[in-house]
Design an enzyme around this catalytic site. Sequence first.
Site, PDB file in Angstrom:
ATOM      1  N   GLU A  56       0.644  -1.195  -0.036  1.00  0.00           N
ATOM      2  CA  GLU A  56      -0.055   0.143   0.079  1.00  0.00           C
ATOM      3  C   GLU A  56       1.019   1.204   0.020  1.00  0.00           C
ATOM      4  O   GLU A  56       0.555   2.147  -0.723  1.00  0.00           O
ATOM      5  CB  GLU A  56      -0.795   0.053   1.229  1.00  0.00           C
ATOM      6  CG  GLU A  56      -1.965  -1.181   1.235  1.00  0.00           C
ATOM      7  CD  GLU A  56      -1.317  -2.407   1.938  1.00  0.00           C
ATOM      8  OE1 GLU A  56      -2.259  -3.362   2.432  1.00  0.00           O
ATOM      9  OE2 GLU A  56      -0.105  -2.584   2.213  1.00  0.00           O
ATOM     10  N   THR A 164      13.370 -44.013  -7.102  1.00  0.00           N
ATOM     11  CA  THR A 164      14.262 -42.746  -6.788  1.00  0.00           C
ATOM     12  C   THR A 164      15.586 -42.767  -6.999  1.00  0.00           C
ATOM     13  O   THR A 164      16.465 -42.174  -6.947  1.00  0.00           O
ATOM     14  CB  THR A 164      13.642 -42.073  -5.765  1.00  0.00           C
ATOM     15  OG1 THR A 164      14.088 -43.007  -4.422  1.00  0.00           O
ATOM     16  CG2 THR A 164      12.285 -41.478  -5.552  1.00  0.00           C
ATOM     17  N   ALA A 167      19.436 -49.659  -6.528  1.00  0.00           N
ATOM     18  CA  ALA A 167      19.543 -50.335  -5.300  1.00  0.00           C
ATOM     19  C   ALA A 167      20.985 -49.777  -5.003  1.00  0.00           C
ATOM     20  O   ALA A 167      21.179 -50.080  -3.457  1.00  0.00           O
ATOM     21  CB  ALA A 167      19.624 -51.806  -5.554  1.00  0.00           C
ATOM     22  N   TRP A 173      21.555 -38.744 -13.030  1.00  0.00           N
ATOM     23  CA  TRP A 173      20.334 -38.139 -12.880  1.00  0.00           C
ATOM     24  C   TRP A 173      19.103 -38.898 -13.488  1.00  0.00           C
ATOM     25  O   TRP A 173      19.254 -39.257 -14.550  1.00  0.00           O
ATOM     26  CB  TRP A 173      20.231 -36.738 -13.412  1.00  0.00           C
ATOM     27  CG  TRP A 173      21.480 -35.814 -12.727  1.00  0.00           C
ATOM     28  CD1 TRP A 173      22.404 -35.435 -13.359  1.00  0.00           C
ATOM     29  CD2 TRP A 173      21.387 -35.124 -11.563  1.00  0.00           C
ATOM     30  NE1 TRP A 173      23.108 -34.690 -12.442  1.00  0.00           N
ATOM     31  CE2 TRP A 173      22.522 -34.335 -11.497  1.00  0.00           C
ATOM     32  CE3 TRP A 173      20.219 -35.221 -10.439  1.00  0.00           C
ATOM     33  CZ2 TRP A 173      22.735 -33.655 -10.323  1.00  0.00           C
ATOM     34  CZ3 TRP A 173      20.562 -34.324  -9.214  1.00  0.00           C
ATOM     35  CH2 TRP A 173      21.759 -33.746  -9.395  1.00  0.00           C
ATOM     36  N   ARG A 187      12.632 -23.806  -4.613  1.00  0.00           N
ATOM     37  CA  ARG A 187      13.424 -23.753  -3.420  1.00  0.00           C
ATOM     38  C   ARG A 187      13.507 -22.139  -3.463  1.00  0.00           C
ATOM     39  O   ARG A 187      13.619 -21.805  -2.196  1.00  0.00           O
ATOM     40  CB  ARG A 187      14.944 -24.027  -3.651  1.00  0.00           C
ATOM     41  CG  ARG A 187      15.274 -25.755  -3.505  1.00  0.00           C
ATOM     42  CD  ARG A 187      16.714 -25.465  -3.740  1.00  0.00           C
ATOM     43  NE  ARG A 187      16.981 -27.379  -3.871  1.00  0.00           N
ATOM     44  CZ  ARG A 187      18.198 -27.732  -4.145  1.00  0.00           C
ATOM     45  NH1 ARG A 187      19.255 -26.848  -4.491  1.00  0.00           N
ATOM     46  NH2 ARG A 187      18.561 -29.047  -4.410  1.00  0.00           N
ATOM     47  N   ASP A 203      24.526 -38.199  -0.648  1.00  0.00           N
ATOM     48  CA  ASP A 203      24.446 -37.223  -1.698  1.00  0.00           C
ATOM     49  C   ASP A 203      25.226 -35.977  -1.496  1.00  0.00           C
ATOM     50  O   ASP A 203      25.841 -35.349  -2.640  1.00  0.00           O
ATOM     51  CB  ASP A 203      22.916 -36.867  -2.009  1.00  0.00           C
ATOM     52  CG  ASP A 203      22.128 -38.246  -2.625  1.00  0.00           C
ATOM     53  OD1 ASP A 203      22.904 -39.075  -2.968  1.00  0.00           O
ATOM     54  OD2 ASP A 203      20.944 -38.117  -2.584  1.00  0.00           O
ATOM     55  N   GLU A 293      13.224 -32.192   0.427  1.00  0.00           N
ATOM     56  CA  GLU A 293      14.157 -32.950  -0.396  1.00  0.00           C
ATOM     57  C   GLU A 293      14.937 -33.869   0.200  1.00  0.00           C
ATOM     58  O   GLU A 293      16.064 -33.619   0.834  1.00  0.00           O
ATOM     59  CB  GLU A 293      15.033 -31.857  -1.095  1.00  0.00           C
ATOM     60  CG  GLU A 293      14.447 -30.797  -1.951  1.00  0.00           C
ATOM     61  CD  GLU A 293      15.065 -30.171  -2.813  1.00  0.00           C
ATOM     62  OE1 GLU A 293      15.804 -30.671  -3.770  1.00  0.00           O
ATOM     63  OE2 GLU A 293      15.094 -28.740  -2.883  1.00  0.00           O
ATOM     64  N   PRO A 296      13.851 -41.897   1.095  1.00  0.00           N
ATOM     65  CA  PRO A 296      12.730 -42.558   1.307  1.00  0.00           C
ATOM     66  C   PRO A 296      12.302 -42.806   2.772  1.00  0.00           C
ATOM     67  O   PRO A 296      11.033 -42.536   3.014  1.00  0.00           O
ATOM     68  CB  PRO A 296      13.025 -43.930   0.807  1.00  0.00           C
ATOM     69  CG  PRO A 296      14.126 -43.936  -0.082  1.00  0.00           C
ATOM     70  CD  PRO A 296      15.054 -42.619   0.524  1.00  0.00           C
ATOM     71  N   LEU A 298      12.513 -40.504   5.532  1.00  0.00           N
ATOM     72  CA  LEU A 298      12.141 -39.027   5.917  1.00  0.00           C
ATOM     73  C   LEU A 298      10.827 -39.061   5.188  1.00  0.00           C
ATOM     74  O   LEU A 298       9.966 -38.626   5.716  1.00  0.00           O
ATOM     75  CB  LEU A 298      13.053 -38.355   5.846  1.00  0.00           C
ATOM     76  CG  LEU A 298      12.729 -36.866   6.446  1.00  0.00           C
ATOM     77  CD1 LEU A 298      12.044 -36.809   7.777  1.00  0.00           C
ATOM     78  CD2 LEU A 298      13.799 -35.655   6.072  1.00  0.00           C
TER      79      LEU A 298
END
Length: 364
Positions: A56, A164, A167, A173, A187, A203, A293, A296, A298
């Site tokens: 405003e 994802t 094994a 990717w 993000r 990772d 991100e 499996p 969490l």
Amino acid sequence: MAITAVDLAYLDAAVQLAAGGLYTATPNPRVGCLIVKNGVVVGRGFHLRTGGPHAEAAALTAAGAAAAGATAYESLEPCAHHGRTPPCADALIAAGVARVVSAHHDPDPRVAGKGLARIRAAGIASDVIDLDAARAMNVGYFRRTETGRPWVRVKLGASLDGRTAMASGESQWITGAAARADVQAFRARSCAVLTGAGTVLADDPRLTVRDPRYRVDGEIRQPLRVVADSGCRTPAKARLLGEPGKVLIATAGPTGALPPADVIALADAAGRVDLDALLLELGRRGVNELLVEAGPRLTGSILQRAVWDELLVYLAPRLLGSSARPMADMTLERLSDSIDGHIVDVQPIGEDLRLRLQSKARRH
């Protein structure tokens, strides 16, 4: 006065204008404002960041003397309390506007109708209509203000068969460059990014915004990086600890083994990080939107505890087979135990497909 089609068009424009603060306004809401006189927009503004002018004030400054007798269209009810800036309701009154039209009530108890009440007490006409688009622009602000928790958006990159990683853990990717670039946008709009210690060890992610498109005034606002680390396994050399921005490590045990950082102990009865307590803590820290991100385990915990609001799933046109790792580590015995979502958007992103789902249990 009834809301007209012209009013709705200007309100929609105010909501779109609020997107100017999409990546920077946190923890404040994203707000846009138009000052319209005799069918002409004479001033426009949006809230860029905390401590800066509210929408405003910016719009009134742009309008100058033309604001007298005009209509102010806002994506959110004007504030009525003194914070880092004076009340916007007072600024509108002082400018002599003839009418104020808001796209949504503000749920903050310091405002919550008080802004519009102050406007009406000054003899200025006011109207409000709770538009879905206005709430969606501030979905995290509404969630935090109403429940004390952030809006929890879980991001997953997977194959068509829901895997994802291989094994062996190989995962770079599965989805393409366009999908990874799209994640940067989510993000950038998030107040915090949550991952688990397992993902940090496997990772070594940075969890930062690196795309220059999200630079505002020469700077990229980095979300708070949060690690759920029940066993105090985060190594001192983890890349996310050396990146710009702040880091919070939530643990369930003694913190002596952790590297120097902002550490908080939040243990549940099972000796793991208490997710409910963590979300409330993030809410207290002003986190409106939380992007998850994680691996499996969490991810599965968040889904099964029904503390998620939105799933952001990127599906790659490939199959990884039954031995590959799943999206979420969960054990469900019956179909009635399934985690149900409502699809709100499907879009191709490069060669991949992005699905956005909202929780049926927690739809706003």
